[in-house]
Write a protein that holds these residues in place. Structure first.
Motif, PDB file in Angstrom:
ATOM      1  N   ALA A   1       0.817  -1.214   0.000  1.00  0.00           N
ATOM      2  CA  ALA A   1       0.000   0.000   0.000  1.00  0.00           C
ATOM      3  C   ALA A   1       0.852   1.265   0.000  1.00  0.00           C
ATOM      4  O   ALA A   1       0.570   2.212  -0.735  1.00  0.00           O
ATOM      5  N   TYR A   2       1.888   1.298   0.842  1.00  0.00           N
ATOM      6  CA  TYR A   2       2.710   2.500   0.963  1.00  0.00           C
ATOM      7  C   TYR A   2       4.083   2.286   0.334  1.00  0.00           C
ATOM      8  O   TYR A   2       4.741   1.263   0.572  1.00  0.00           O
ATOM      9  N   ALA A   3       4.499   3.276  -0.456  1.00  0.00           N
ATOM     10  CA  ALA A   3       5.753   3.151  -1.202  1.00  0.00           C
ATOM     11  C   ALA A   3       6.906   3.923  -0.573  1.00  0.00           C
ATOM     12  O   ALA A   3       8.044   3.775  -0.981  1.00  0.00           O
ATOM     13  N   THR A   4       6.613   4.740   0.431  1.00  0.00           N
ATOM     14  CA  THR A   4       7.673   5.536   1.034  1.00  0.00           C
ATOM     15  C   THR A   4       7.341   5.846   2.492  1.00  0.00           C
ATOM     16  O   THR A   4       6.251   5.519   2.979  1.00  0.00           O
ATOM     17  N   LEU A   5       8.276   6.475   3.180  1.00  0.00           N
ATOM     18  CA  LEU A   5       8.097   6.865   4.580  1.00  0.00           C
ATOM     19  C   LEU A   5       8.277   8.372   4.714  1.00  0.00           C
ATOM     20  O   LEU A   5       8.978   9.001   3.913  1.00  0.00           O
ATOM     21  N   PRO A   6       7.679   8.963   5.733  1.00  0.00           N
ATOM     22  CA  PRO A   6       7.888  10.398   5.960  1.00  0.00           C
ATOM     23  C   PRO A   6       9.275  10.637   6.545  1.00  0.00           C
ATOM     24  O   PRO A   6       9.913   9.717   7.066  1.00  0.00           O
ATOM     25  N   ALA A   7       9.750  11.866   6.465  1.00  0.00           N
ATOM     26  CA  ALA A   7      11.013  12.216   7.116  1.00  0.00           C
ATOM     27  C   ALA A   7      10.813  12.008   8.614  1.00  0.00           C
ATOM     28  O   ALA A   7       9.903  12.604   9.209  1.00  0.00           O
ATOM     29  N   PRO A   8      11.605  11.163   9.262  1.00  0.00           N
ATOM     30  CA  PRO A   8      11.342  10.777  10.654  1.00  0.00           C
ATOM     31  C   PRO A   8      11.330  11.930  11.649  1.00  0.00           C
ATOM     32  O   PRO A   8      10.530  11.936  12.582  1.00  0.00           O
ATOM     33  N   CYS A   9      12.184  12.910  11.438  1.00  0.00           N
ATOM     34  CA  CYS A   9      12.240  14.019  12.386  1.00  0.00           C
ATOM     35  C   CYS A   9      11.134  15.042  12.159  1.00  0.00           C
ATOM     36  O   CYS A   9      11.035  16.045  12.891  1.00  0.00           O
ATOM     37  N   SER A  10      10.298  14.792  11.118  1.00  0.00           N
ATOM     38  CA  SER A  10       9.159  15.674  10.844  1.00  0.00           C
ATOM     39  C   SER A  10       7.829  14.980  11.096  1.00  0.00           C
ATOM     40  O   SER A  10       6.771  15.494  10.734  1.00  0.00           O
ATOM     41  N   VAL A  11       7.878  13.812  11.727  1.00  0.00           N
ATOM     42  CA  VAL A  11       6.673  13.034  11.985  1.00  0.00           C
ATOM     43  C   VAL A  11       5.733  13.748  12.963  1.00  0.00           C
ATOM     44  O   VAL A  11       4.513  13.720  12.804  1.00  0.00           O
ATOM     45  N   PHE A  12       6.308  14.402  13.989  1.00  0.00           N
ATOM     46  CA  PHE A  12       5.492  15.035  15.024  1.00  0.00           C
ATOM     47  C   PHE A  12       5.428  16.548  14.852  1.00  0.00           C
ATOM     48  O   PHE A  12       6.392  17.186  14.408  1.00  0.00           O
ATOM     49  N   SER A  13       4.296  17.093  15.228  1.00  0.00           N
ATOM     50  CA  SER A  13       4.132  18.541  15.171  1.00  0.00           C
ATOM     51  C   SER A  13       4.925  19.187  16.308  1.00  0.00           C
ATOM     52  O   SER A  13       5.310  18.544  17.284  1.00  0.00           O
TER      53      SER A  13
END
Length: 296
Positions: free
Chosen positions: A72-84
């Motif tokens: 379903a998912y082809a990539t990941l978010p930038a880990p240090c930008s996951v949280f607000s």
């Protein structure tokens, strides 16, 4: 005197009649054999055609069974930008700028980031917090299976690892609803020379991605220990935000639509980030906080 001659003259005619009569059954028999032969030939052809059709239809399911649903998912978010910024302000109030990305040779498949916070209150002690998020993505593979299934296997392993940390006290775990496709929160206490730490680990699977969130806190130098319930609630909130970040990172059309990978290495895709280890999160980081306390 002439009667014998008449008998002789009639004999050939009688012979011809008898021969003709005998020929009729022979002809009928020949016709019957010919009819049976034609009928048998047609039946064999039909049977062969039916067998061919059956063979074709039986081969089709096996061909479709070999197909593997793309991940379903082809990539990941930038880990240090996951949280607000707001979430980080709640979990690591003194560590908004302390983000440290983990090493990864393929950021679209696995990544991690950690933050630490030390609120030094002088003679009243200090409050320490440490947050780490690790993300691992699994591709579908014709040999190993679908990405979701591979992610579920890894999810189960992560939960088990969190439940069996050496030195953990008062360990308890429970499923968490409303976060991803599956989520489990595990919490326990760990005693170190710097103080007593309360560890929360939330493991979540969303489609073919597994998110492991580690969050621990301690009251150092005589300060009161934080509430385990409050820490768990904060960790679960952060895990939900991480799930949303994964979905958001794939909204630009990067959801996997290509054929499943057949060359994915199990060791590459299944190797967990070192920072995801609960024992590491509760042992290495507190020592840093203790040294910071001494400096103050």
């Amino acid at each position: 005197m002439h009667r014998p001659a008449q008998r002789v003259g009639r004999a050939p005619r009688l012979t011809r009649i008898l021969v003709s009569a005998a020929a009729v059954p022979v002809a009928l028999a020949a016709a019957g054999c010919s009819s049976d032969s034609d009928s048998g030939s047609g039946s064999s052809a039909d049977n062969a055609a039916q067998k061919g059709t059956a063979a074709t239809s039986s081969a089709s399911p096996s061909t479709s069974a070999d197909a593997v649903k793309p991940a379903a998912y082809a990539t990941l978010p930038a880990p240090c930008s996951v949280f607000s910024k707001k979430t980080l302000g709640e979990l690591v109030p003194k560590g908004l700028k302390s983000a440290k990305s983990g090493k990864s040779d393929d950021a679209k498949d696995r990544s991690s980031c950690s933050w630490n916070s030390l609120d030094n209150k002088g003679v009243k002690g200090s409050q320490f917090r440490w947050l780490n998020v690790s993300l691992l993505r699994f591709d579908s593979d014709a040999t190993r299976g679908e990405g979701n299934q591979l992610a579920q296997t890894y999810y189960d392993k992560q939960v088990k690892d969190a439940q069996t940390v050496t030195g953990a006290t008062g360990a308890r775990s429970e499923p968490v609803s409303g976060i991803g496709d599956a989520s489990t929160a595990v919490r326990y206490g760990l005693k170190k020379k710097e103080g007593s730490f309360k560890q929360q680990t939330v493991v979540t699977r969303v489609e073919n991605v597994v998110i492991t969130l580690d969050y621990n806190g301690a009251g150092l130098a005589g300060d009161k220990a934080p509430s385990a319930d409050d820490l768990t609630k904060a960790a679960e909130k952060a895990a939900k935000e991480a799930v949303a970040a994964v979905a958001s990172a794939n909204q630009d059309g990067s959801r996997a639509t290509t054929a499943p990978s057949q060359s994915a290495s199990p060791s590459k895709s299944a190797s967990p980030s070192k920072s995801a280890s609960p024992s590491a999160s509760a042992s290495s980081k507190p020592s840093a906080s203790a040294s910071a306390t001494k400096k103050n």
